[in-house]
Each structure stands twice: as structure tokens, then as C-alpha cells.
Design an enzyme around this catalytic site. Sequence first.
Site, PDB file in Angstrom:
ATOM      1  N   LYS A 189       0.821  -1.221   0.000  1.00 61.09           N
ATOM      2  CA  LYS A 189       0.000   0.000   0.000  1.00 61.09           C
ATOM      3  C   LYS A 189       0.852   1.266   0.000  1.00 61.09           C
ATOM      4  O   LYS A 189       0.394   2.330  -0.409  1.00 61.09           O
ATOM      5  CB  LYS A 189      -0.976  -0.025   1.159  1.00 61.09           C
ATOM      6  CG  LYS A 189      -2.051  -1.082   0.927  1.00 61.09           C
ATOM      7  CD  LYS A 189      -3.145  -1.110   1.953  1.00 61.09           C
ATOM      8  CE  LYS A 189      -4.245  -2.067   1.535  1.00 61.09           C
ATOM      9  NZ  LYS A 189      -3.792  -3.482   1.539  1.00 61.09           N
TER      10      LYS A 189
HETATM   11  C1  LIG Z   1      -4.335  -4.523   0.764  1.00 67.75           C
HETATM   12  C2  LIG Z   1      -3.522  -5.773   0.628  1.00 67.75           C
HETATM   13  C3  LIG Z   1      -3.836  -6.769  -0.323  1.00 67.75           C
HETATM   14  C4  LIG Z   1      -5.067  -6.700  -1.227  1.00 67.75           C
HETATM   15  O1  LIG Z   1      -5.011  -5.670  -2.172  1.00 67.75           O
HETATM   16  P1  LIG Z   1      -6.348  -5.148  -2.890  1.00 67.75           P
HETATM   17  O2  LIG Z   1      -5.960  -3.965  -3.654  1.00 67.75           O
HETATM   18  O3  LIG Z   1      -7.300  -4.820  -1.755  1.00 67.75           O
HETATM   19  O4  LIG Z   1      -6.870  -6.264  -3.726  1.00 67.75           O
HETATM   20  C5  LIG Z   1      -3.002  -7.871  -0.410  1.00 67.75           C
HETATM   21  N1  LIG Z   1      -1.948  -8.015   0.408  1.00 67.75           N
HETATM   22  C6  LIG Z   1      -1.613  -7.091   1.346  1.00 67.75           C
HETATM   23  C7  LIG Z   1      -0.433  -7.325   2.227  1.00 67.75           C
HETATM   24  C8  LIG Z   1      -2.381  -5.928   1.480  1.00 67.75           C
HETATM   25  O5  LIG Z   1      -2.052  -5.019   2.429  1.00 67.75           O
END
Ligand SMILES: *Cc1c(COP(=O)(O)O)cnc(C)c1O
Length: 460
Positions: A113
Site C-alpha cells: 500500500k
Molecule cells: C491490501 C492488501 C492486499 C489486497 O489488495 P487489494 O488492492 O485490496 O486487492 C493484499 N496483500 C496485502 C499485504 C495488502 O495489504
Amino acid sequence: MSASEYVSTRGGVARVNFADAVMMGLADDGGLLLPAAIPDMRAQLASWRSLSYSDLAYAVMSPFVGDAIPAAALKDIICRSYATFATPAVVPVRRCGRVHIAELFHGPTLAFKDVALQFLGNVFEHLLTQRGGKLNILGATSGDTGSAAIHGVRGKAGVDIFIMFPDGRVSPLQERQMTTVPDANVHCIAIKGTFDDGQRVLKEVFNDLGFKRDYQLGAVNSVNWARVLAQVVYYFWSAFRVQEATGAATVQVSVPTGNFGDIFAGYIAVRMGAPIRRLVLATNENDILSRFFRSGEYSQGAVCPTLSPSMDIQVASNFERYLYYRVGENSDRVRELMAAFARDKKIVITDGGDSLFAAGRGDTAMTIETIRRYYAAEKYILDPHTAVGVAVAEQYLGDDAPMICLATAHPAKFSAAIEQALGSDLAKHPALEALKDLPVRRVLLEPDKRVIEDYVKATV
Ligand SMILES: *Cc1c(COP(=O)(O)O)cnc(C)c1O
């Protein structure tokens, strides 16, 4: 039709530019914002291959930004956003057994993120400085998003951030990633309640339209277009790196999926001409999306807690964006389908499917088995989210398109899962160890709309 003008999936918003789309977040008609056109970049691919990550990010993003941010300012925002990553490659790609791992976790909070939120924080700061004004971000988190959002806006001019989390119910490590940030614009609120209490208060405060306006309230949730856009870049980047390493004409990319934000960025990359033959959508037991891509039925189940908590999601907030393209950019049809889903918790699309996507589910047993196997064979520790993506990807190996697996978190963030798989918590990271000695700052409040609003008023 232009890539730097934005329309709503529900058709009820007059075209806005990139800056307004970012500040709006969710479209005012309840839909999601999308560019009016997706540019075809195939003629540029040859020249993009030799670019650094930041230069590639500028090339990929600038058509969607248009004149909302001047070129020099956008370049500067991008450079500063990715200078916080621990490696000059930003997203290193390494071969690991039969797959290629694209490590998206070298940002400040060690989760993917950061790729989007480091950029979004700088975009907010730029736009607020240009327009004047302030933004007070209010969010509720059960883990990763809160800390990545805090690290995205810490110390930024014009922004304060308030993040609520349930007291005693987020991991001590995740709590420390939020509460040890010393900047004066960061406000961590432990609430006496559950994650659902936090979500409820958040909704109540956002529904108080007078308060929302008077206190310039904003959100940083995964539907913000700037977050999707920043994620498009690494699909090109990792495809180029694996093409260089293997000579392949096209690649496949496996994506551990929760809210459909990450893999939707992959869809945009493909529409722009990225050399990607297939997107593999991987879910854990919370498999509404993998069921949809296998059967056409999108039906909500109960959320089940797993070892990959950031994917424990039943209603994927970015899915509506894909649905819009799937039904031929017909916003009337999107409105009908979303109303039907709100009513029946289920919709069915019977158009023969989308051959770009393959989908599968990696359950807890597969997650653990995959972590063990990659550690034994490669001495590489997969975090549990990445392991779900790898487990599902393995079902689609074997043709001439190499498989890239997106690694979405550093394994040290999920030490309990690693301990369960490998017998001890072998994954360590110095940045996380260092948090143990830092002072924490937080307040403890009741999960009550008035209490939270009073705290915001008293603070800003
Ligand atoms: C948010 C997240 C995801 C999922 O991503 P999306 O964009 O919600 O599909 C997968 N792995 C981790 C570690 C995350 O923080």
C-alpha cells in the site's frame, strides 16, 4: 475523449480533471471515477524499457494527470514518493523457483500500500498548497491501511490524519507502526470497541454533512483513483524486468486480491498495452471474486478470518470499476447491477466471461504448505498474502509466458503466520525491530460520533 478527464461509473457526475477526481475520492453520485479514455501506449513500450522506476512512473501516469499538475511538479512528486523506498529499484523482481517475485514491500511500512499512499500523500500536499485549504483525513483500520496512510501524509503541509483502531485488537506491531510516528499532524485514536465499531463511527461522522464540510473531512480509502494509478506502474516495470531475464514475449501476473484495487491497476495496464497475457486473481477463503471469475456469480458470503487478513474482504470496493468495462461502459447497467447487489447480495453476469483473467482460491492449508515449500527449496520466506498468490499461480504455470507473483508484504509483518508455517518466527526486519524502543502517542476514546467529532475539533 481524454485520459485526463474523469467520469463516474454511474454516469451522474460532470467530467472532472485529475485534481478534482483525487479530492473527490468516491464520486458524488455514489459511483467510482474512471478516466474517460484509456490511452494505447504500445508504440511507447520500446522506449519505456530503459527507464528508471520513477521515470517510468512519470511516463505511465502523466497522460492521466494532464495539466492538473505541471510536468516538473509531477516529476518531483514521483521522485520524492519513491525515494522513501529502501532500494533504488523501488520494486525489485527476483526469480524464485518457477516464478518471479515482484517485491512491492520496500516502502516505509513494508506493505504494497506504500506504493500508492506515498504518492497520494504528496499529491494531496501539492493540490492543497496550490488551492489553499486544508484536509482532515479520518479513517478506521484493522491493520495495514492505517499505517500506510499515516506514513503517506506524515509531516505534509495542509493535512491532518486521524486513524481509529480497536484497542487491543490490532497486532502490537501494527499498532506501533502507527503510534510511534512523531509528526504533529498524526493522531492515533484507540477506540474502546471492535473494528466494526470504528467503521460505524466513521460512517456516522461522514454522514454528518455539516461537520464534514466545516472540518474539510476526507478519506484515503482504496477507491481513490490516484491509488489505482500509482499501482499501474509496477505492472509495466515487472513485465519489462522479466522479459529482459527470460526473453519472453508476454508474461502472466498473479495478484493476491482483497478489494480488487491492485488487480484492477493490472487491468488498466493491459488496456494500455502492457505485455501481459493473463491476470491470475488469487483469493483466500473469502473468495467472492474468485467465484465470480469462475462462474459469473458475484454473491456475498460471511467474512472468515485467515492468515492473510488484508484479503479478508467480501465486498470488493473497486469491483464496480471493472464491472463498468465488463458491461461495455454502460453506466445505466452498472446502476441496475449495483442496486440489485445491494438488495439481493448477489448478481450474475452471463456474457461468457473474460479470458484475460484466471482465478483461484488458496486456503489456509495451501498458504502454510506454500510458505514451507519455498523456504525449504529456495530459502525465501513468503508472507501469507503473497503465498496465496503463489499457490494459485502454480496452477497456471507451464506455457511459454513466465509467471510474476506480486509480493504484497514483508513476511516479518506477519510473524505469527510464519511461526505457524516454519516453526519459529524466522522473518525479521530491522525497521520493525527498531519500533520496539520508540515512544508511542495515542488517545483512548469511546466509539461515539460526538466524542470523535469533539476530538477532531479540539485538535485542528
Ligand atoms: C491490501 C492488501 C492486499 C489486497 O489488495 P487489494 O488492492 O485490496 O486487492 C493484499 N496483500 C496485502 C499485504 C495488502 O495489504
